[in-house]
Design an enzyme around this catalytic site. Structure first.
Site, PDB file in Angstrom:
ATOM      1  CE  LYS A   1       9.555   9.683 100.765  1.00 47.06           C
ATOM      2  NZ  LYS A   1      10.400   9.462  99.721  1.00 47.06           N
TER       3      LYS A   1
ATOM      4  NE  ARG B  65      16.028   7.398  89.049  1.00 44.91           N
ATOM      5  CZ  ARG B  65      14.771   7.214  87.767  1.00 44.91           C
ATOM      6  NH1 ARG B  65      13.312   7.110  88.135  1.00 44.91           N
ATOM      7  NH2 ARG B  65      15.263   6.596  87.145  1.00 44.91           N
TER       8      ARG B  65
ATOM      9  CE  LYS C 213      18.140  12.847  93.817  1.00 46.87           C
ATOM     10  NZ  LYS C 213      17.763  13.367  94.981  1.00 46.87           N
TER      11      LYS C 213
END
Ligand SMILES: *Cc1c(COP(=O)(O)O)cnc(C)c1O
Length: 810
Positions: free
Chosen positions: A656, A545, A550
């Site tokens: 991931k 997002r 971030k």
């Protein structure tokens, strides 16, 4: 366990086509075919679920109820086929009926009932909970519209409605005999009759909660759980009395009001949403869920006295906090228990997972809204708050400076996290660092009062979806190196890969797998957008997002720096790079949308400049979502996890990437800390301030302007931002934020403070990449040591440390 053959599946599918759609195979469209396949698997799971349920009843097993306002499920056809062990026979069945299996899998819409990490975590956990044979149910809302679809038009985000139910409802089973009713508004009065006290609630509005159940199959087990999605319906189709009085609009309005509750997912990630409709969603969801659990419990045991022995309610962040007063309400008003007994049951049933320490994400609701919308719940919250306050005042000997921050009701607001900490028997953070910050900082005084409540469960991902299913060639290599398929149920077995860290043929094979995955991803991008990716370049990826914390902007600043130097010196870049971004911005988050625009402006300029040809490319991937992540992770080489230290609770994207052999460039934030612990300095590119240094600099006073004045690279980048790129758009607003913050405080994400060390880490990554053997070895070690980030491990931690339920012996 019954093994379905191709022949059986063909019969089941053609039967579905005939009975449910009135069509023979030759008349069926792709859509019919997808639905028929989904329904065939659904039937198989549904039968096993009934067996599971019988077994739970027979054994009176303790059950887990996982409550989350978000479940970002993505696609289910491949997942369910995989867990049921029918991928190959299903593919063959589809092909033999004249359809392309790959196209059919690809035609499924994502179930986007979540925003990002928090919702995806819930989805991964359902898979692991079920695989580990834990009797459990997930609960959420059956949003008609999931997370919006993102289009990029003229470089800017445009949101489109995500109407997923057209095809997605093939997985859902409505249970019309398990409808619950939820009350809003009205008046509550105390009633005394024959010395007996009771509560009379009048003048309320009723909304029906209709369960739409999604079956969840575990891997290599017959155990099947359910994700129960509540759909809001009006109790009257349209109010016929109003209708006949000619009040047509009013009649329809009432119905629309009730049904608006499950209309749409709120698209804010890591941000509180203070709208009344959101509070209605929360209570609707929680009330229906608790009533449903209680109804089944009563039917089985005839009493609620043992409720906490038989159930644990795990709440995913504070969004379902109202389970606490709602369960109290049922025990007090419906069962007639005294306060202390009800409180004992509630406080031994509910456990809370915290997901953020950022002030703007901590939920608090105006008391006026709570009291008018939920009058009885409000009374109960007041009583909980009053008792807690008394307790704390005694504990801290009247030191209100310590009591006030822990208060549940303060300044006209209900603070949901404080209510959770007061009432829940366990409070956990989602990574070692984050759990530490909870104890040392955000909830320090609560920790002092009840240290045993505080736990850590580091997040994890479903390694079957995020490795085996999405990266089949890597799956094959791991099976060859790590003793066959056992890693699928024992993710620690991945460590056996480490034995091959100096084996040239395995490293070569790993490198080829990455290369093939890059080619496959590039051909997907070419087909979707026409953009041709340079597959000879390193794929450097930041997908998540869009959020200031971030720091996508830090990544962008560094790309501008590279571009400026490349223009001065065409030989500046030794390692060609493709920078890939994917991110949705909350529709009302202006800065985030500006950053998306900036990435696209920069991409257009760089990609059109001949000096960048074959050296530097920037691509913004539209509509980042689970199914896109599944294609991208296997093709990624450098994973950008560059949040300001102390801000990212855990991250799961980081896991991931790691599992698919990407190397991380990142700060010591969230689960990156634990990744670094297993990898050592030499297998990760760390940079930037540590969490405690961020705090120290903040306390001393962060002075971004000094970085700008002293560092010529930073100055050049910032000046370029103001000036803008080929499209003539200026990003002056972002420049001002970097240099001067929001007007009252300097940039709390401290991009300029970390720029120099980020630049150095980027350079180190680029240089290491040229040493192919070394890079492949880092990649291999990342995969080999990623086992601890499997959701199976997280769920074993929950089962042992919080839930007290047994797990399947593997
Ligand atoms: C895993 C995932 C996330 C979470 O990513 P972070 O980098 O941890 O924020 C968000 N969105 C999607 C679609 C994901 O699959």
């Amino acid at each position: 366990m019954h093994q379905y053959t191709k022949k059986e599946l063909v019969d089941l599918i053609t039967g579905k086509l005939r009975r449910n759609f009135g069509r023979d195979v030759d008349e069926a469209t792709n859509l019919h075919m997808f639905k028929a396949c989904a329904m065939v698997l659904r039937d198989i799971m549904s039968e096993r679920q009934m067996v599971t349920e019988d077994k739970i009843q027979r054994t009176h097993a303790r059950q887990v109820h996982y409550l989350s306002l978000e479940f970002l499920m993505g696609r289910s056809l491949m997942k369910n086929a995989y867990n049921l062990g029918v991928v190959e026979p299903l593919k063959e069945a589809i092909e033999s009926l004249g359809f392309s299996a790959a196209d059919l899998f690809e035609s499924e819409p994502d179930a986007g009932l979540g925003n990002g990490g928090l919702g995806r975590l819930a989805a991964c956990y359902l898979d692991s909970i079920t695989t580990l044979d834990i009797p459990a149910t997930g609960y959420s809302i059956c949003y008609e519209l999931g997370i919006f679809k993102q289009k990029i038009v003229d470089g800017q985000q445009v949101e489109l409605a995500d109407n997923w139910l057209g095809l997605g409802d093939a997985w859902l089973i409505p249970k019309m005999d398990e409808i619950e009713t939820v009350r809003f508004g009205g008046k509550v009065e105390d009633v005394w009759e024959n010395g007996q006290h009771s509560i009379r609630h009048t003048g309320y509005d009723t909304v029906l909660a209709v369960p739409k159940d999604m079956e969840i199959a575990g891997y290599k087990t017959e155990h099947v759980n359910i994700l129960r999605l509540w759909d809001a319906k009006s109790p009257v189709p349209v109010d016929m009395s109003l209708f006949s009085q000619g009040a047509y609009l009013k009649a329809v309005e009432q119905k629309a009001m009730a049904e608006s509750i499950s209309k749409i997912l709120y698209p804010e990630d890591n941000h509180r949403e203070g709208k009344a409709l959101r509070l209605k969603q929360q209570y609707f969801f929680v009330s229906a869920t608790v009533q449903s659990i209680v109804r089944k419990h009563r039917a089985e045991y005839g009493t609620l006295r043992n409720f906490h022995k038989k159930h644990v309610i795990q709440i995913n962040d504070t969004h379902p906090t109202l389970v606490i007063p709602e369960l109290m309400r049922i025990l007090l008003d419906e069962e007639g228990y005294g306060w202390d007994e009800a409180w004992h049951i509630v406080t031994h049933t509910v456990a809370y997972t915290n997901h953020t320490v950022m002030a703007e994400a901590l939920e608090c609701w105006p008391q006026d809204l709570v009291s008018s919308l939920l009058p009885r719940i409000w009374q109960i919250i007041i009583e909980i708050a009053k008792r807690y306050q008394e307790e704390l005042t005694t504990y801290f000997r009247g030191d209100m400076g310590r009591v006030e921050p822990m208060a549940i009701i303060w300044g006209g607001n209900v603070r949901m996290a404080n209510l959770c900490i007061c009432a829940c028997y366990a409070v956990n953070g989602v990574s070692a660092l984050h759990s530490d910050i909870l104890k040392k900082d955000v909830f320090h005084d609560a920790y002092v009062c009840t240290p045993d409540k505080f736990k850590n469960v580091t997040n994890g991902i479903d390694h079957r979806r995020w490795l085996a299913e999405c990266n089949p060639e890597l799956d094959l290599l791991i099976k060859e190196c790590c003793g066959g398929p056992k890693y699928l149920l024992r993710p620690e077995a991945l460590k056996d890969l480490e034995k091959y860290k100096d084996d040239a043929s395995v490293l070569e094979r790993l490198s080829k797998i990455k290369r093939d995955n890059k080619l496959a991803f590039a051909s997907y991008v070419a087909k979707e957008s026409g953009i041709i990716l340079n597959t000879d370049a390193m794929f450097d990826v930041q997908v998540k997002r869009l959020h200031e914390y971030k720091r996508q902007l830090l990544n962008v600043m560094h790309i501008i720096y590279l571009y400026q130097n490349l223009k001065r010196n065409p030989n500046f870049l030794t390692t060609p790079k493709v920078y890939l971004f994917g991110a949705k911005a909350a529709p009302g988050y202006h800065v985030a949308k500006e950053i998306i625009h900036l990435i696209n402006s920069l991409a257009a300029t760089i990609n059109a400049d001949p000096v960048c040809k074959d050296k530097l490319q920037v691509v913004f991937l539209e509509n980042y979502r689970v199914s896109l992540a599944e294609k991208l992770m296997p093709a990624s080489e450098l994973s950008e996890q560059i949040s300001t230290a102390g801000k990212e609770a855990s991250g799961t994207g980081n896991m991931k990437f790691m599992m698919n052999g990407a190397v991380t460039i990142g700060t010591l934030d969230g689960a990156n800390v634990e990744m670094h612990e297993v990898l050592g300095d030499e297998n990760i590119f760390l940079f930037g301030l540590k969490a405690h240094e961020v705090t120290e600099i903040k306390n001393k006073g962060y002075k971004p302007y000094e970085y700008y004045m002293r560092n010529g690279d930073i100055k050049a980048v910032i000046d370029q931002l103001s000036k803008g790129f080929d499209d003539g758009v200026s990003y002056d607003n972002l420049t001002r934020m970097l240099l001067f913050g929001n007007g009252s405080a300097p940039d709390q994400y401290m991009l300029l403070a970390d720029f120099e060390s980020y630049r150095a880490a980027q350079l180190a990554a680029s240089q290491t990449y040229l040493d192919r053997k070394r890079w492949n070895q880092m990649s291999l070690l990342n995969i080999a040591r990623s086992g601890i980030f499997a959701a199976d491990r997280s769920i074993c931690d929950y089962a042992r440390d919080i839930w007290d339920v047994p797990v399947r012996k593997i």
